[in-house]
Design a protein around this motif. Structure first.
Motif, PDB file in Angstrom:
ATOM      1  N   LEU A  92      45.110  42.997  44.460  1.00 26.20           N
ATOM      2  CA  LEU A  92      44.170  43.907  45.108  1.00 26.20           C
ATOM      3  C   LEU A  92      42.871  43.201  45.471  1.00 26.20           C
ATOM      4  O   LEU A  92      42.157  43.623  46.379  1.00 26.20           O
ATOM      5  CB  LEU A  92      43.860  45.098  44.199  1.00 26.20           C
ATOM      6  N   GLU A  93      42.556  42.124  44.751  1.00 23.58           N
ATOM      7  CA  GLU A  93      41.372  41.334  45.086  1.00 23.58           C
ATOM      8  C   GLU A  93      41.717  40.013  45.751  1.00 23.58           C
ATOM      9  O   GLU A  93      41.036  39.582  46.685  1.00 23.58           O
ATOM     10  CB  GLU A  93      40.531  41.056  43.836  1.00 23.58           C
ATOM     11  N   SER A  94      42.782  39.368  45.302  1.00 26.04           N
ATOM     12  CA  SER A  94      43.084  38.023  45.795  1.00 26.04           C
ATOM     13  C   SER A  94      43.632  38.029  47.216  1.00 26.04           C
ATOM     14  O   SER A  94      43.650  36.993  47.878  1.00 26.04           O
ATOM     15  CB  SER A  94      44.069  37.312  44.859  1.00 26.04           C
ATOM     16  N   SER A  95      44.072  39.187  47.711  1.00 23.52           N
ATOM     17  CA  SER A  95      44.543  39.295  49.091  1.00 23.52           C
ATOM     18  C   SER A  95      43.970  40.566  49.721  1.00 23.52           C
ATOM     19  O   SER A  95      44.408  41.677  49.409  1.00 23.52           O
ATOM     20  CB  SER A  95      46.075  39.348  49.148  1.00 23.52           C
ATOM     21  N   LYS A  96      42.979  40.391  50.597  1.00 22.29           N
ATOM     22  CA  LYS A  96      42.405  41.561  51.266  1.00 22.29           C
ATOM     23  C   LYS A  96      43.425  42.210  52.203  1.00 22.29           C
ATOM     24  O   LYS A  96      43.356  43.417  52.463  1.00 22.29           O
ATOM     25  CB  LYS A  96      41.133  41.164  52.007  1.00 22.29           C
ATOM     26  N   ALA A  97      44.352  41.428  52.714  1.00 24.24           N
ATOM     27  CA  ALA A  97      45.411  41.996  53.545  1.00 24.24           C
ATOM     28  C   ALA A  97      46.287  42.923  52.709  1.00 24.24           C
ATOM     29  O   ALA A  97      46.591  44.055  53.115  1.00 24.24           O
ATOM     30  CB  ALA A  97      46.250  40.882  54.166  1.00 24.24           C
ATOM     31  N   TYR A  98      46.708  42.472  51.536  1.00 20.66           N
ATOM     32  CA  TYR A  98      47.500  43.315  50.636  1.00 20.66           C
ATOM     33  C   TYR A  98      46.718  44.553  50.225  1.00 20.66           C
ATOM     34  O   TYR A  98      47.257  45.668  50.193  1.00 20.66           O
ATOM     35  CB  TYR A  98      47.894  42.508  49.395  1.00 20.66           C
ATOM     36  N   SER A  99      45.441  44.360  49.915  1.00 14.08           N
ATOM     37  CA  SER A  99      44.584  45.466  49.497  1.00 14.08           C
ATOM     38  C   SER A  99      44.489  46.531  50.583  1.00 14.08           C
ATOM     39  O   SER A  99      44.590  47.738  50.310  1.00 14.08           O
ATOM     40  CB  SER A  99      43.192  44.936  49.139  1.00 14.08           C
ATOM     41  N   LYS A 100      44.303  46.090  51.833  1.00 16.69           N
ATOM     42  CA  LYS A 100      44.209  47.040  52.940  1.00 16.69           C
ATOM     43  C   LYS A 100      45.532  47.787  53.118  1.00 16.69           C
ATOM     44  O   LYS A 100      45.549  49.005  53.335  1.00 16.69           O
ATOM     45  CB  LYS A 100      43.826  46.301  54.218  1.00 16.69           C
ATOM     46  N   GLU A 101      46.636  47.078  53.006  1.00 12.13           N
ATOM     47  CA  GLU A 101      47.950  47.726  53.123  1.00 12.13           C
ATOM     48  C   GLU A 101      48.152  48.739  51.996  1.00 12.13           C
ATOM     49  O   GLU A 101      48.737  49.808  52.202  1.00 12.13           O
ATOM     50  CB  GLU A 101      49.052  46.665  53.098  1.00 12.13           C
ATOM     51  N   PHE A 102      47.676  48.403  50.797  1.00 12.67           N
ATOM     52  CA  PHE A 102      47.757  49.323  49.651  1.00 12.67           C
ATOM     53  C   PHE A 102      46.986  50.603  49.950  1.00 12.67           C
ATOM     54  O   PHE A 102      47.485  51.722  49.724  1.00 12.67           O
ATOM     55  CB  PHE A 102      47.194  48.632  48.400  1.00 12.67           C
ATOM     56  N   MET A 103      45.763  50.484  50.468  1.00 16.52           N
ATOM     57  CA  MET A 103      44.951  51.666  50.784  1.00 16.52           C
ATOM     58  C   MET A 103      45.630  52.543  51.823  1.00 16.52           C
ATOM     59  O   MET A 103      45.686  53.771  51.684  1.00 16.52           O
ATOM     60  CB  MET A 103      43.573  51.243  51.285  1.00 16.52           C
ATOM     61  N   LEU A 104      46.141  51.916  52.857  1.00 14.74           N
ATOM     62  CA  LEU A 104      46.793  52.690  53.919  1.00 14.74           C
ATOM     63  C   LEU A 104      48.073  53.356  53.415  1.00 14.74           C
ATOM     64  O   LEU A 104      48.352  54.509  53.743  1.00 14.74           O
ATOM     65  CB  LEU A 104      47.092  51.779  55.108  1.00 14.74           C
ATOM     66  N   ARG A 105      48.824  52.616  52.593  1.00 20.06           N
ATOM     67  CA  ARG A 105      50.086  53.149  52.073  1.00 20.06           C
ATOM     68  C   ARG A 105      49.861  54.373  51.196  1.00 20.06           C
ATOM     69  O   ARG A 105      50.669  55.315  51.209  1.00 20.06           O
ATOM     70  CB  ARG A 105      50.806  52.048  51.286  1.00 20.06           C
ATOM     71  N   HIS A 106      48.745  54.373  50.468  1.00 16.53           N
ATOM     72  CA  HIS A 106      48.478  55.472  49.540  1.00 16.53           C
ATOM     73  C   HIS A 106      47.404  56.429  50.067  1.00 16.53           C
ATOM     74  O   HIS A 106      46.871  57.230  49.296  1.00 16.53           O
ATOM     75  CB  HIS A 106      48.095  54.907  48.174  1.00 16.53           C
ATOM     76  N   GLN A 107      47.121  56.321  51.356  1.00 17.93           N
ATOM     77  CA  GLN A 107      46.230  57.256  52.057  1.00 17.93           C
ATOM     78  C   GLN A 107      44.863  57.355  51.400  1.00 17.93           C
ATOM     79  O   GLN A 107      44.328  58.448  51.175  1.00 17.93           O
ATOM     80  CB  GLN A 107      46.890  58.638  52.151  1.00 17.93           C
ATOM     81  N   ILE A 108      44.299  56.196  51.101  1.00 19.62           N
ATOM     82  CA  ILE A 108      42.967  56.102  50.500  1.00 19.62           C
ATOM     83  C   ILE A 108      41.967  55.833  51.623  1.00 19.62           C
ATOM     84  O   ILE A 108      42.165  54.897  52.410  1.00 19.62           O
ATOM     85  CB  ILE A 108      42.941  55.003  49.425  1.00 19.62           C
ATOM     86  N   PRO A 109      40.904  56.612  51.757  1.00 16.85           N
ATOM     87  CA  PRO A 109      39.950  56.452  52.863  1.00 16.85           C
ATOM     88  C   PRO A 109      39.356  55.044  52.916  1.00 16.85           C
ATOM     89  O   PRO A 109      38.835  54.542  51.915  1.00 16.85           O
ATOM     90  CB  PRO A 109      38.869  57.484  52.557  1.00 16.85           C
ATOM     91  N   THR A 110      39.436  54.422  54.087  1.00 14.27           N
ATOM     92  CA  THR A 110      38.923  53.067  54.261  1.00 14.27           C
ATOM     93  C   THR A 110      38.650  52.828  55.739  1.00 14.27           C
ATOM     94  O   THR A 110      38.960  53.679  56.585  1.00 14.27           O
ATOM     95  CB  THR A 110      39.922  52.026  53.711  1.00 14.27           C
TER      96      THR A 110
END
Length: 418
Positions: free
Chosen positions: A99-117
């Motif tokens: 979640l920190e070491s890859s901002k790309a993964y982190s962004k995909e995580f937020m979108l996948r779980h519908q977290i506002p970003t």
């Protein structure tokens, strides 16, 4: 209880100091620690990424809890190895650390779980860059996907500069292009045992090098906790739309997250949105937050490691806290090290703290070892008193070229990009 704190920064000094104050303290060890931690803890000459040496030290000294401070050993799986050896550990495994070491993964995580970003596009090569840049209005934000010590972000209204920065970062991997959010930033630390969580009060850090929020990004030049300008009525919305869905997302993805999850939020006119996750205490926010935490640190983080956090309550001091970072001349660019330091004696002070970052003893003298050299903290019943104590102490930290921002505690609006 014997505790090992992994790391050498001011954050780790604050963590180790708080364990030292525990009623259950039977020895604090630091790997490698610094000159400040050496005043009350046993510093071990071990690199933070030397897993074998850390495992050996745990066995040799009978350590019962390991607290991993920095992001690099977390991203490399140190917590996984410790848990494989049945060692209670604070810090997520490599899967959670992504979640920190890859901002790309982190962004995909937020979108996948519908977290506002913020709206974003992940760019993997130069061929994708032009199309991504055209998809955003100026100003925009360019982020290096990998770890960058808080300095892999560019906010700009200059398309040429955005392109050049993105191209330079693509040499090391993916970049993320994001819309520029307007509002003000806050940081919230959540302590998680993988099943339950406790929230620290919101903090705010000052990322720019210069007063007035000007200049290049840094790892952070100061922090305040709690945040006087934060609208506390937003906390239920933040929990409902961001914090709970984040932890539920981790569980849905099969990630056992035991440690600190940092929510970097922008409070916008449309509501709170996630800027980034960190998977550890942020630095310098931790140095402002930790002195306000009144719950016994050994009890609290043993519960994090052993998944019994429901047995704990997080008690927070009613005081205000301000942290100011004293840096070396030239930081965040090239700077000198091994500078002789003179410090005041504040051992009897209860509302001032001085945390070292990568300092060391050399030939009987205290010398600097990094860019951000000290975190100075003042506490008070109101912001002005905390600020006065903090700056009084900062002025007494002496080494050639020492500097610090003079406006920590002022409100951060974050509405302008260069």
């Amino acid at each position: 209880m014997k505790v090992l704190v992994v790391g050498s920064g001011a954050r780790e000094h604050a963590i180790a100091w708080k364990f030292h104050t525990s009623t259950r303290n039977n020895g604090v060890f630091c790997a490698p620690g610094n000159a400040g931690t050496g005043e009350f803890a046993v510093n071990l000459d071990i690199d933070v990424s030397d897993t074998r040496a850390i495992l050996s030290a745990v066995n040799e000294y009978g350590i019962k809890l390991v607290f991993i401070g920095p992001e690099v050993p977390l991203s490399r799986g140190l917590a996984d190895e410790l848990r494989k050896n049945s060692i209670p550990t604070v810090g997520p495994g490599a899967d959670g650390a992504k979640l920190e070491s890859s901002k790309a993964y982190s962004k995909e995580f937020m979108l996948r779980h519908q977290i506002p970003t913020a709206k974003a596009r992940i760019v993997k090569n130069s061929g994708e860059l032009e199309a991504a840049l055209k998809d955003f209005q100026l100003p925009l934000v360019v982020k290096k996907s990998g770890l960058a010590a808080g300095k892999g972000v560019l906010e700009t209204s200059d398309l040429v500069r955005a392109r050049e920065f993105a191209e330079s970062q693509l040499k090391d991997g993916e970049v993320v292009i994001e819309e520029f959010l307007k509002g003000y930033e806050i940081s919230i630390f959540a302590l998680s045992d993988g099943k339950n969580y406790l929230l620290c009060p919101p903090a705010a850090d000052y990322k720019k090098a210069g007063d007035g929020n000007q200049g290049p990004n840094t790892g952070g030049m100061g922090a305040v906790c709690p945040v006087p300008w934060f609208d506390a009525s937003l906390m239920p919305e933040i929990e409902e739309t961001i914090i709970r869905p984040s932890f539920q997302g981790l569980r849905n993805d099969g990630i056992d997250f035991r440690g600190i999850l940092y929510f970097g939020l922008m409070i916008t006119a449309e509501g709170p949105k996630v800027l980034e996750y960190n998977v550890r205490f942020g630095d310098p926010e931790a140095q402002a937050v930790i002195p306000l935490m009144e719950t016994d640190f050994a009890n609290l983080f043993e519960a994090v490691a052993n998944q019994t956090l429901e047995t704990q309550q997080l008690s927070i001091s009613p005081l205000q806290s301000i942290c100011v970072v004293v840096a070396a001349d030239g930081y965040p660019d090239e700077y000198r090290k091994n500078l002789k330091v003179e410090l005041p004696d504040i051992r009897l002070e209860k509302r001032q703290h001085l945390f070292h970052a990568s300092t060391m003893e050399r030939d009987g003298e205290l010398v600097t070892g990094g860019g951000r050299c000290f975190s100075v903290v003042g506490k008070g019943t109101e912001l002005l008193k905390a600020r006065n104590r903090c700056y009084e102490l900062a002025s007494q930290v002496k080494f050639p070229g020492a500097w610090y921002r003079k406006d920590i505690g002022n409100r951060i609006f974050g509405e302008d990009a260069d």
